[in-house]
Design a protein around this motif. Structure first.
Motif, PDB file in Angstrom:
ATOM      1  N   LEU A  80       0.807  -1.153   0.012  1.00 43.77           N
ATOM      2  CA  LEU A  80       0.100  -0.173   0.037  1.00 43.77           C
ATOM      3  C   LEU A  80       0.815   1.328   0.052  1.00 43.77           C
ATOM      4  O   LEU A  80       1.717   1.395   1.109  1.00 43.77           O
ATOM      5  N   PHE A  81       0.734   2.269  -1.069  1.00 37.94           N
ATOM      6  CA  PHE A  81       1.502   3.269  -1.012  1.00 37.94           C
ATOM      7  C   PHE A  81       0.739   4.451  -1.098  1.00 37.94           C
ATOM      8  O   PHE A  81      -0.634   4.262  -1.543  1.00 37.94           O
ATOM      9  N   ILE A  82       1.297   5.458  -0.983  1.00 41.65           N
ATOM     10  CA  ILE A  82       0.372   6.833  -0.894  1.00 41.65           C
ATOM     11  C   ILE A  82       1.078   7.986  -1.828  1.00 41.65           C
ATOM     12  O   ILE A  82       2.364   8.133  -1.526  1.00 41.65           O
ATOM     13  N   VAL A  83       0.581   8.872  -2.387  1.00 39.11           N
ATOM     14  CA  VAL A  83       0.900  10.047  -2.892  1.00 39.11           C
ATOM     15  C   VAL A  83      -0.159  11.103  -1.913  1.00 39.11           C
ATOM     16  O   VAL A  83      -1.214  11.252  -2.152  1.00 39.11           O
ATOM     17  N   PRO A  84       0.816  11.851  -0.952  1.00 40.21           N
ATOM     18  CA  PRO A  84       0.149  12.540  -0.023  1.00 40.21           C
ATOM     19  C   PRO A  84      -0.479  13.822  -0.450  1.00 40.21           C
ATOM     20  O   PRO A  84      -0.208  14.043  -1.550  1.00 40.21           O
ATOM     21  N   ALA A  85      -1.199  14.312   0.229  1.00 39.95           N
ATOM     22  CA  ALA A  85      -1.694  15.939  -0.033  1.00 39.95           C
ATOM     23  C   ALA A  85      -1.196  17.023   0.844  1.00 39.95           C
ATOM     24  O   ALA A  85      -0.829  16.445   2.070  1.00 39.95           O
ATOM     25  N   ASP A  86      -1.099  18.029   0.688  1.00 43.76           N
ATOM     26  CA  ASP A  86      -1.020  19.007   1.484  1.00 43.76           C
ATOM     27  C   ASP A  86      -1.665  20.478   1.144  1.00 43.76           C
ATOM     28  O   ASP A  86      -2.392  20.425   0.317  1.00 43.76           O
ATOM     29  N   LEU A  87      -1.723  21.484   1.950  1.00 40.71           N
ATOM     30  CA  LEU A  87      -2.367  22.534   1.531  1.00 40.71           C
ATOM     31  C   LEU A  87      -2.087  23.243   0.243  1.00 40.71           C
ATOM     32  O   LEU A  87      -2.891  23.925  -0.245  1.00 40.71           O
ATOM     33  N   ASP A  88      -0.979  22.924  -0.347  1.00 40.05           N
ATOM     34  CA  ASP A  88      -0.542  23.643  -1.564  1.00 40.05           C
ATOM     35  C   ASP A  88      -1.456  23.194  -2.677  1.00 40.05           C
ATOM     36  O   ASP A  88      -1.907  23.864  -3.672  1.00 40.05           O
ATOM     37  N   LEU A  89      -2.120  22.010  -2.339  1.00 43.15           N
ATOM     38  CA  LEU A  89      -3.254  21.542  -3.289  1.00 43.15           C
ATOM     39  C   LEU A  89      -4.434  22.364  -3.575  1.00 43.15           C
ATOM     40  O   LEU A  89      -4.882  22.393  -4.660  1.00 43.15           O
ATOM     41  N   ALA A  90      -4.722  22.968  -2.534  1.00 41.13           N
ATOM     42  CA  ALA A  90      -5.653  23.927  -2.683  1.00 41.13           C
ATOM     43  C   ALA A  90      -5.513  24.983  -3.627  1.00 41.13           C
ATOM     44  O   ALA A  90      -6.191  25.440  -4.503  1.00 41.13           O
ATOM     45  N   GLY A  91      -4.055  25.569  -3.601  1.00 43.22           N
ATOM     46  CA  GLY A  91      -3.744  26.321  -4.537  1.00 43.22           C
ATOM     47  C   GLY A  91      -3.741  25.958  -6.052  1.00 43.22           C
ATOM     48  O   GLY A  91      -3.863  26.615  -6.983  1.00 43.22           O
ATOM     49  N   ALA A  92      -3.381  24.393  -6.199  1.00 46.10           N
ATOM     50  CA  ALA A  92      -3.659  23.948  -7.369  1.00 46.10           C
ATOM     51  C   ALA A  92      -4.800  24.129  -8.211  1.00 46.10           C
ATOM     52  O   ALA A  92      -4.846  24.338  -9.489  1.00 46.10           O
ATOM     53  N   GLU A  93      -6.027  24.191  -7.248  1.00 53.14           N
ATOM     54  CA  GLU A  93      -7.371  24.274  -7.886  1.00 53.14           C
ATOM     55  C   GLU A  93      -7.227  25.399  -8.995  1.00 53.14           C
ATOM     56  O   GLU A  93      -7.652  25.586 -10.140  1.00 53.14           O
ATOM     57  N   VAL A  94      -6.711  26.735  -8.115  1.00 54.83           N
ATOM     58  CA  VAL A  94      -6.713  27.990  -8.948  1.00 54.83           C
ATOM     59  C   VAL A  94      -5.961  27.759 -10.180  1.00 54.83           C
ATOM     60  O   VAL A  94      -6.136  28.447 -11.155  1.00 54.83           O
ATOM     61  N   GLU A  95      -4.494  27.240  -9.839  1.00 55.83           N
ATOM     62  CA  GLU A  95      -3.526  27.332 -10.893  1.00 55.83           C
ATOM     63  C   GLU A  95      -4.004  26.563 -12.202  1.00 55.83           C
ATOM     64  O   GLU A  95      -3.602  26.831 -13.384  1.00 55.83           O
ATOM     65  N   ILE A  96      -4.397  25.064 -11.849  1.00 56.77           N
ATOM     66  CA  ILE A  96      -4.962  24.308 -12.972  1.00 56.77           C
ATOM     67  C   ILE A  96      -6.036  25.126 -13.764  1.00 56.77           C
ATOM     68  O   ILE A  96      -6.007  24.930 -14.902  1.00 56.77           O
ATOM     69  N   ALA A  97      -6.770  25.726 -13.113  1.00 55.72           N
ATOM     70  CA  ALA A  97      -7.869  26.213 -13.907  1.00 55.72           C
ATOM     71  C   ALA A  97      -7.475  27.164 -15.064  1.00 55.72           C
ATOM     72  O   ALA A  97      -8.024  27.527 -16.063  1.00 55.72           O
ATOM     73  N   ARG A  98      -6.345  27.887 -14.861  1.00 52.83           N
ATOM     74  CA  ARG A  98      -5.570  28.568 -15.828  1.00 52.83           C
ATOM     75  C   ARG A  98      -5.041  27.996 -16.859  1.00 52.83           C
ATOM     76  O   ARG A  98      -4.574  28.537 -18.023  1.00 52.83           O
ATOM     77  N   MET A  99      -4.694  26.699 -16.525  1.00 55.08           N
ATOM     78  CA  MET A  99      -3.872  26.101 -17.733  1.00 55.08           C
ATOM     79  C   MET A  99      -4.817  25.607 -18.863  1.00 55.08           C
ATOM     80  O   MET A  99      -5.963  25.349 -18.741  1.00 55.08           O
ATOM     81  N   PRO A 100      -4.064  25.279 -20.088  1.00 52.69           N
ATOM     82  CA  PRO A 100      -4.813  24.651 -21.243  1.00 52.69           C
ATOM     83  C   PRO A 100      -5.056  23.252 -20.609  1.00 52.69           C
ATOM     84  O   PRO A 100      -4.384  22.572 -19.790  1.00 52.69           O
ATOM     85  N   ASN A 101      -5.889  22.349 -21.176  1.00 51.88           N
ATOM     86  CA  ASN A 101      -6.374  20.960 -20.787  1.00 51.88           C
ATOM     87  C   ASN A 101      -6.455  20.864 -19.167  1.00 51.88           C
ATOM     88  O   ASN A 101      -5.879  19.976 -18.500  1.00 51.88           O
ATOM     89  N   HIS A 102      -7.161  21.979 -18.799  1.00 51.67           N
ATOM     90  CA  HIS A 102      -7.307  21.945 -17.255  1.00 51.67           C
ATOM     91  C   HIS A 102      -8.113  20.724 -16.858  1.00 51.67           C
ATOM     92  O   HIS A 102      -7.938  20.486 -15.601  1.00 51.67           O
ATOM     93  N   LEU A 103      -8.923  20.030 -17.626  1.00 49.72           N
ATOM     94  CA  LEU A 103      -9.605  18.880 -17.111  1.00 49.72           C
ATOM     95  C   LEU A 103      -8.796  17.654 -17.020  1.00 49.72           C
ATOM     96  O   LEU A 103      -9.064  16.810 -16.231  1.00 49.72           O
ATOM     97  N   THR A 104      -7.702  17.502 -17.879  1.00 44.89           N
ATOM     98  CA  THR A 104      -7.114  16.467 -18.038  1.00 44.89           C
ATOM     99  C   THR A 104      -5.771  16.418 -17.453  1.00 44.89           C
ATOM    100  O   THR A 104      -4.770  15.626 -17.699  1.00 44.89           O
ATOM    101  N   ARG A 105      -5.393  17.317 -16.602  1.00 42.30           N
ATOM    102  CA  ARG A 105      -4.053  17.590 -16.063  1.00 42.30           C
ATOM    103  C   ARG A 105      -3.628  16.185 -15.161  1.00 42.30           C
ATOM    104  O   ARG A 105      -2.662  15.691 -15.326  1.00 42.30           O
ATOM    105  N   LEU A 106      -4.871  15.926 -14.316  1.00 40.12           N
ATOM    106  CA  LEU A 106      -4.447  14.515 -13.597  1.00 40.12           C
ATOM    107  C   LEU A 106      -4.321  13.435 -14.365  1.00 40.12           C
ATOM    108  O   LEU A 106      -3.156  12.415 -14.056  1.00 40.12           O
ATOM    109  N   ALA A 107      -5.199  13.038 -15.425  1.00 36.29           N
ATOM    110  CA  ALA A 107      -4.724  12.024 -16.169  1.00 36.29           C
ATOM    111  C   ALA A 107      -3.643  12.163 -16.880  1.00 36.29           C
ATOM    112  O   ALA A 107      -3.003  10.835 -17.044  1.00 36.29           O
TER     113      ALA A 107
END
Ligand SMILES: Nc1ncnc2c1ncn2[C@@H]1O[C@H](COP(=O)(O)OP(=O)(O)OP(=O)(O)O)[C@@H](O)[C@H]1O
Ligand SMILES: [Mg+2]
Length: 274
Positions: A80-107
């Motif tokens: 069992l492995f984990i990619v942790p989260a931190d508060l930076d991720l909240a900022g990612a919401e905003v920054e990803i929204a400005r990127m092209p392909n913002h819906l498929t960044r995680l994919a």
């Protein structure tokens, strides 16, 4: 490798508890599981005692700054492995929204995992909102696993999720997304309400609802504060047994790919016969 988004826009229904303990139970059965904490609240991360480390979340990989493979941490449970989260991720919401392909960044970010075949399943522990991170999870996943609390508004919540999946399918962001399963959580056998809700959800969603129901258990809510899954914290109690049974059922459903998981449209409440 299957990517499973553990998602429900409703808060506090048992998403994180299910991600952690189903993940642990599958690992116990010899599967290799990666749990990706996509919630800036970082509850899954603190369930493993990793909460105080900075710069270890998916934030950088999502913005293209590094690879997800650099952010994968082992847990005390083998497999069992984990990619942790931190508060930076909240900022990612905003920054990803400005990127092209913002819906498929995680994919895109998850792509390297497909090539090296290290994991059998990737669980995305989603935040309780319909923001960019959740949308990205839906765009990246093969299927949704939706925990539902045994309470009065359960069906209403499910109808919303079915609509959400239809929206993702229509948008073209992900053409294969399916409602893979519904897990009833916090079941209290002493109340008529719990029994009634399970019966209702089964009536409308049929086989999509897991046979295994997760009981309400104080042990389950205590385990994270010890940095343990229920399998370490109370290994022979009813909650641990329930998550083991859920893992068994999960594997049975995934034994022959795509055969047990019907498409979402055939079972949505809108199409039900009354
Ligand atoms: N079966 C259960 N019995 C008793 N308590 C539970 C059970 N499942 C979860 N809990 C507790 O309920 C709370 C919410 O659970 P959890 O964090 O898993 O929900 P969530 O859907 O991930 O919440 P959020 O939407 O905030 O991410 C937690 O305190 C958790 O310990
Ligand atoms: Mg959570």
């Amino acid at each position: 490798m299957k990517i499973v988004a553990i998602a429900n826009q409703k808060g506090g229904v048992g998403k994180t508890t299910t991600a952690v303990n189903l993940g642990a139970a599958l690992a116990e059965m010899g599967k290799r599981i990666l749990l990706v904490d996509l919630d800036p609240q970082a509850n899954a991360t603190s369930s493993f005692g990793l909460q105080d480390i900075e710069g270890i979340s998916l934030y950088e990989p999502l913005l293209g700054g590094s690879s997800i493979t650099e952010k994968i941490f082992p847990t005390r449970r083998e497999g069992l492995f984990i990619v942790p989260a931190d508060l930076d991720l909240a900022g990612a919401e905003v920054e990803i929204a400005r990127m092209p392909n913002h819906l498929t960044r995680l994919a895109e970010t998850l792509k390297p995992l497909h090539t090296d075949e290290t994991f059998d399943f990737v669980f995305l522990d989603c935040p309780p909102s319909l923001g960019i991170l959740m949308s990205n999870a839906l765009a990246a996943a093969n299927e949704l696993l939706t925990p539902i609390q045994c309470e009065y508004f359960a069906l209403e919540g499910l109808v919303k999720i079915v609509r959400l999946i239809e929206k993702v399918l229509d948008s073209g962001a992900n053409e294969r997304l399916e409602l893979g399963g519904i897990v009833m959580t916090m079941f209290d056998a002493r109340t008529n309400l719990s029994q009634q809700v399970v019966a209702d959800v089964r009536k409308h969603f049929g086989e999509r609802v897991y046979e295994t129901v997760i009981p309400r258990s104080v042990r389950l809510s205590e385990a994270p504060s010890f940095g343990k899954s229920i399998l370490e914290y109370a290994p022979s109690g009813p909650a641990a047994q329930a998550y083991r049974a859920l893992a068994k059922e999960f594997l049975k459903r995934h034994a022959s790919p795509a055969s047990d998981v019907a498409t979402v449209k055939t079972h949505s409440p809108e199409n039900r016969e009354t």
